[in-house]
Design a protein around this motif. Structure first.
Motif, PDB file in Angstrom:
ATOM      1  N   LEU A 216       0.819  -1.206   0.000  1.00  0.00           N
ATOM      2  CA  LEU A 216       0.000   0.000   0.000  1.00  0.00           C
ATOM      3  C   LEU A 216       0.855   1.259   0.000  1.00  0.00           C
ATOM      4  CD1 LEU A 216      -2.762  -1.066   2.560  1.00  0.00           C
ATOM      5  CD2 LEU A 216      -3.078  -0.665   0.115  1.00  0.00           C
ATOM      6  N   LYS A 217       2.035   1.197   0.602  1.00  0.00           N
ATOM      7  CA  LYS A 217       2.926   2.351   0.633  1.00  0.00           C
ATOM      8  C   LYS A 217       3.628   2.568  -0.699  1.00  0.00           C
ATOM      9  CE  LYS A 217       2.540   4.110   4.748  1.00  0.00           C
ATOM     10  NZ  LYS A 217       2.086   5.512   4.938  1.00  0.00           N
ATOM     11  N   SER A 218       3.584   1.568  -1.561  1.00  0.00           N
ATOM     12  CA  SER A 218       4.238   1.692  -2.858  1.00  0.00           C
ATOM     13  C   SER A 218       3.496   2.695  -3.734  1.00  0.00           C
ATOM     14  CB  SER A 218       4.282   0.331  -3.558  1.00  0.00           C
ATOM     15  OG  SER A 218       4.732   0.461  -4.886  1.00  0.00           O
ATOM     16  N   THR A 219       4.258   3.476  -4.488  1.00  0.00           N
ATOM     17  CA  THR A 219       3.647   4.488  -5.372  1.00  0.00           C
ATOM     18  C   THR A 219       2.944   3.852  -6.562  1.00  0.00           C
ATOM     19  OG1 THR A 219       5.768   4.706  -6.525  1.00  0.00           O
ATOM     20  CG2 THR A 219       5.321   6.254  -4.734  1.00  0.00           C
ATOM     21  N   ASN A 220       3.175   2.560  -6.790  1.00  0.00           N
ATOM     22  CA  ASN A 220       2.560   1.877  -7.940  1.00  0.00           C
ATOM     23  C   ASN A 220       1.192   1.297  -7.608  1.00  0.00           C
ATOM     24  OD1 ASN A 220       4.891   2.371  -9.486  1.00  0.00           O
ATOM     25  ND2 ASN A 220       5.889   0.529  -8.683  1.00  0.00           N
ATOM     26  N   THR A 221       0.799   1.390  -6.341  1.00  0.00           N
ATOM     27  CA  THR A 221      -0.486   0.817  -5.934  1.00  0.00           C
ATOM     28  C   THR A 221      -1.642   1.624  -6.522  1.00  0.00           C
ATOM     29  OG1 THR A 221       0.501   0.080  -3.851  1.00  0.00           O
ATOM     30  CG2 THR A 221      -1.896   0.121  -3.978  1.00  0.00           C
ATOM     31  N   SER A 345      -2.289   1.163  10.674  1.00  0.00           N
ATOM     32  CA  SER A 345      -1.418   1.757   9.658  1.00  0.00           C
ATOM     33  C   SER A 345      -1.901   1.385   8.259  1.00  0.00           C
ATOM     34  CB  SER A 345       0.022   1.285   9.852  1.00  0.00           C
ATOM     35  OG  SER A 345       0.542   1.747  11.073  1.00  0.00           O
ATOM     36  N   ILE A 346      -2.304   0.122   8.087  1.00  0.00           N
ATOM     37  CA  ILE A 346      -2.859  -0.318   6.807  1.00  0.00           C
ATOM     38  C   ILE A 346      -4.150   0.437   6.512  1.00  0.00           C
ATOM     39  CG2 ILE A 346      -3.935  -2.280   5.633  1.00  0.00           C
ATOM     40  CD1 ILE A 346      -1.904  -4.077   7.100  1.00  0.00           C
ATOM     41  N   THR A 347      -4.983   0.613   7.538  1.00  0.00           N
ATOM     42  CA  THR A 347      -6.242   1.347   7.377  1.00  0.00           C
ATOM     43  C   THR A 347      -5.983   2.763   6.877  1.00  0.00           C
ATOM     44  OG1 THR A 347      -7.333   0.077   9.112  1.00  0.00           O
ATOM     45  CG2 THR A 347      -8.239   2.254   8.622  1.00  0.00           C
ATOM     46  N   LYS A 348      -5.035   3.449   7.503  1.00  0.00           N
ATOM     47  CA  LYS A 348      -4.715   4.817   7.084  1.00  0.00           C
ATOM     48  C   LYS A 348      -4.183   4.852   5.654  1.00  0.00           C
ATOM     49  CE  LYS A 348      -2.388   9.050   8.559  1.00  0.00           C
ATOM     50  NZ  LYS A 348      -2.064   9.425   7.177  1.00  0.00           N
ATOM     51  N   SER A 349      -3.362   3.873   5.290  1.00  0.00           N
ATOM     52  CA  SER A 349      -2.821   3.824   3.932  1.00  0.00           C
ATOM     53  C   SER A 349      -3.929   3.662   2.899  1.00  0.00           C
ATOM     54  CB  SER A 349      -1.815   2.675   3.813  1.00  0.00           C
ATOM     55  OG  SER A 349      -0.709   2.877   4.659  1.00  0.00           O
ATOM     56  N   VAL A 350      -4.921   2.829   3.201  1.00  0.00           N
ATOM     57  CA  VAL A 350      -6.053   2.642   2.282  1.00  0.00           C
ATOM     58  C   VAL A 350      -6.852   3.940   2.153  1.00  0.00           C
ATOM     59  CG1 VAL A 350      -8.238   1.425   1.921  1.00  0.00           C
ATOM     60  CG2 VAL A 350      -6.224   0.165   2.707  1.00  0.00           C
ATOM     61  N   VAL A 351      -7.092   4.600   3.281  1.00  0.00           N
ATOM     62  CA  VAL A 351      -7.828   5.872   3.259  1.00  0.00           C
ATOM     63  C   VAL A 351      -7.056   6.917   2.464  1.00  0.00           C
ATOM     64  CG1 VAL A 351      -8.689   7.766   4.680  1.00  0.00           C
ATOM     65  CG2 VAL A 351      -9.032   5.414   5.417  1.00  0.00           C
ATOM     66  N   ASP A 352      -5.752   6.968   2.636  1.00  0.00           N
ATOM     67  CA  ASP A 352      -4.926   7.912   1.877  1.00  0.00           C
ATOM     68  C   ASP A 352      -5.018   7.634   0.375  1.00  0.00           C
ATOM     69  OD1 ASP A 352      -4.127   9.153   4.189  1.00  0.00           O
ATOM     70  OD2 ASP A 352      -2.227   8.067   4.350  1.00  0.00           O
ATOM     71  N   LEU A 353      -5.036   6.371  -0.001  1.00  0.00           N
ATOM     72  CA  LEU A 353      -5.161   6.017  -1.425  1.00  0.00           C
ATOM     73  C   LEU A 353      -6.469   6.527  -2.016  1.00  0.00           C
ATOM     74  CD1 LEU A 353      -3.775   2.365  -1.703  1.00  0.00           C
ATOM     75  CD2 LEU A 353      -2.893   4.392  -2.835  1.00  0.00           C
ATOM     76  N   HIS A 354      -7.506   6.574  -1.176  1.00  0.00           N
ATOM     77  CA  HIS A 354      -8.810   7.090  -1.618  1.00  0.00           C
ATOM     78  C   HIS A 354      -8.895   8.609  -1.500  1.00  0.00           C
ATOM     79  CE1 HIS A 354     -10.041   2.851  -1.237  1.00  0.00           C
ATOM     80  NE2 HIS A 354     -11.093   3.168  -1.979  1.00  0.00           N
ATOM     81  N   HIS A 355      -7.755   9.259  -1.188  1.00  0.00           N
ATOM     82  CA  HIS A 355      -7.703  10.725  -1.011  1.00  0.00           C
ATOM     83  C   HIS A 355      -8.633  11.197   0.101  1.00  0.00           C
ATOM     84  CE1 HIS A 355      -5.375  10.964  -4.716  1.00  0.00           C
ATOM     85  NE2 HIS A 355      -6.271  10.179  -5.277  1.00  0.00           N
ATOM     86  N   GLY A 356      -8.687  10.382   1.152  1.00  0.00           N
ATOM     87  CA  GLY A 356      -9.519  10.720   2.301  1.00  0.00           C
ATOM     88  C   GLY A 356      -8.691  10.982   3.540  1.00  0.00           C
TER      89      GLY A 356
END
Length: 384
Positions: A216-221, A345-356
């Motif tokens: 999830l931290k990868s920029t390619n996700t 931490s995974i939860t926050k990464s997913v939310v960040d991916l959704h621009h939330g």
């Protein structure tokens, strides 16, 4: 930072005084030379003498008194010119001294005193240079601090992963050693196998969470966006935890306003968010009787998703670190609750991916994880 003017040293004041004396002497010699040249020119040109005499007679007061004389005019002009030159020479020397002070301060900072800043105030373009230097130092210090934080984070990552792997691995090796040596009693064999299996599952969970976190931290996700009916998803998620919740005397409350609320999101990743938050509530929400899953439409642009439980309050100091990887509210890194410390931490990464955004608030009544997501993350990413 208090601003102040450049303070000259005794040597610099003496240097400035010497500059003034030398300049005055040179100007006096120059003035004398000019006066002599003018006087010689007038004596050799009779027409010039007549012209000056006529001008003097024309510019006179009543009674025949001369208004001015050409000598006074020349002297005043030269005096004004001398003052201008003197001021220019002194201010130029003063600015050079200011520059020397700035260079000295810059060398002091370059020697490792990164907490120091140039506090001078000047009225020239040099002030822009000073401000730029201070900004550059601030930027450099921030970069150094970030680099140190990254290095510290890497060290903590290695330490935490080593600890969380070593603990169950030690148990597995110990129990398998008993079985291999034949020292275990027949009636204890199944118990040892079950314990070893449970510890192996913990290691597998840690490995999976660590892999998911780094992915999830990868920029390619990327996100696989699709229309998602929120209320239906909440019902399905709650159904998956009903048995575990019943064993702990916890019930689910589901609300969605409006009930047909639909957003664009990655269903698999968003379900992972809810699984992590509900698991967190079941494990750490001591004394909880209710878990609320709430979804609200906000300003027709965002959706607010809340996972709330009425269990034990999270300490204020822990709220600031709760989304850091491997952070646990527990004081020790035991495996009593079975968590890896990566779920939030995974939860926050997913939310960040959704621009939330995700925040956590906790008081004596409720602990709430509040998520704000755009209705369409693809449009939000374009705006950003």
């Amino acid at each position: 930072m208090k601003k102040e003017r450049v303070k000259l040293t005794g040597a610099e004041k003496s240097e400035l005084f010497a500059e003034a004396v030398v300049t005055i002497v040179l100007l006096l010699l120059l003035n004398l030379s000019i006066i002599i040249l003018i006087h010689l020119a007038i004596l050799q040109d009779e027409n010039l003498v007549n012209g000056i005499y006529f001008l003097k007679k024309t510019m006179s007061f009543v009674g025949g008194k001369d208004f001015w004389s050409w000598q006074n005019v020349v002297i005043i002009i030269m005096a004004i010119g001398d003052l201008i030159v003197l001021y220019w020479r002194l201010i130029r020397r003063y600015h050079q001294m200011q520059l020397r002070h700035v260079i000295s301060e810059l060398h002091y900072i370059a020697n490792g005193h990164f907490d120091h800043r140039i506090s001078f105030v000047v009225r020239t373009d040099l002030q822009r240079v000073i401000d730029s230097i201070n900004s550059l130092v601030d930027s450099t210090v921030n970069s150094i601090n970030e680099e140190r934080a990254i290095e510290k984070s890497k060290d903590e990552l290695i330490t935490n992963v080593s600890h969380d792997i070593r603990t169950p691995l030690t148990s597995i090796i110990g129990y398998l050693g008993l079985l291999k040596s034949g020292a275990a009693l027949p009636e204890d064999t199944q118990k040892y196998v079950d314990i070893a299996y449970t510890k192996a599952e913990q290691m597998k969970s840690l490995a999976n969470d660590l892999l998911e976190y780094t992915t999830l931290k990868s920029t390619n996700t990327t996100l696989n966006l699709s229309a998602l009916h929120i209320y239906s998803m909440l019902e399905q998620v709650a159904a998956g935890f009903e048995l575990e919740a019943e064993k702990k005397g916890i019930s689910f409350e589901i609300q969605a306003r409006p009930q047909d609320l639909t957003i664009k999101a990655d269903p698999e990743k968003l379900v992972r968010v809810y699984n992590n938050l509900i698991t967190n509530a079941l494990k750490y929400g001591t004394g909880a009787t209710t878990i609320k899953l709430v979804a609200n439409l906000v300003n027709n642009q965002q959706v607010e998703l809340r996972v709330e439980n009425n269990g034990a309050k999270i300490p204020e100091e822990s709220l600031k670190k709760i989304f850091e990887r491997f952070y646990r509210v527990e004081t020790s890194r035991n495996t009593k609750t079975g968590g890896t410390g990566l779920g939030l931490s995974i939860t926050k990464s997913v939310v960040d991916l959704h621009h939330g955004t995700i925040t956590c608030v906790s008081d004596d009544n409720w602990t709430s994880f509040i998520i704000r997501l755009p209705l369409d993350p693809s449009k939000a990413s374009v705006k950003q």
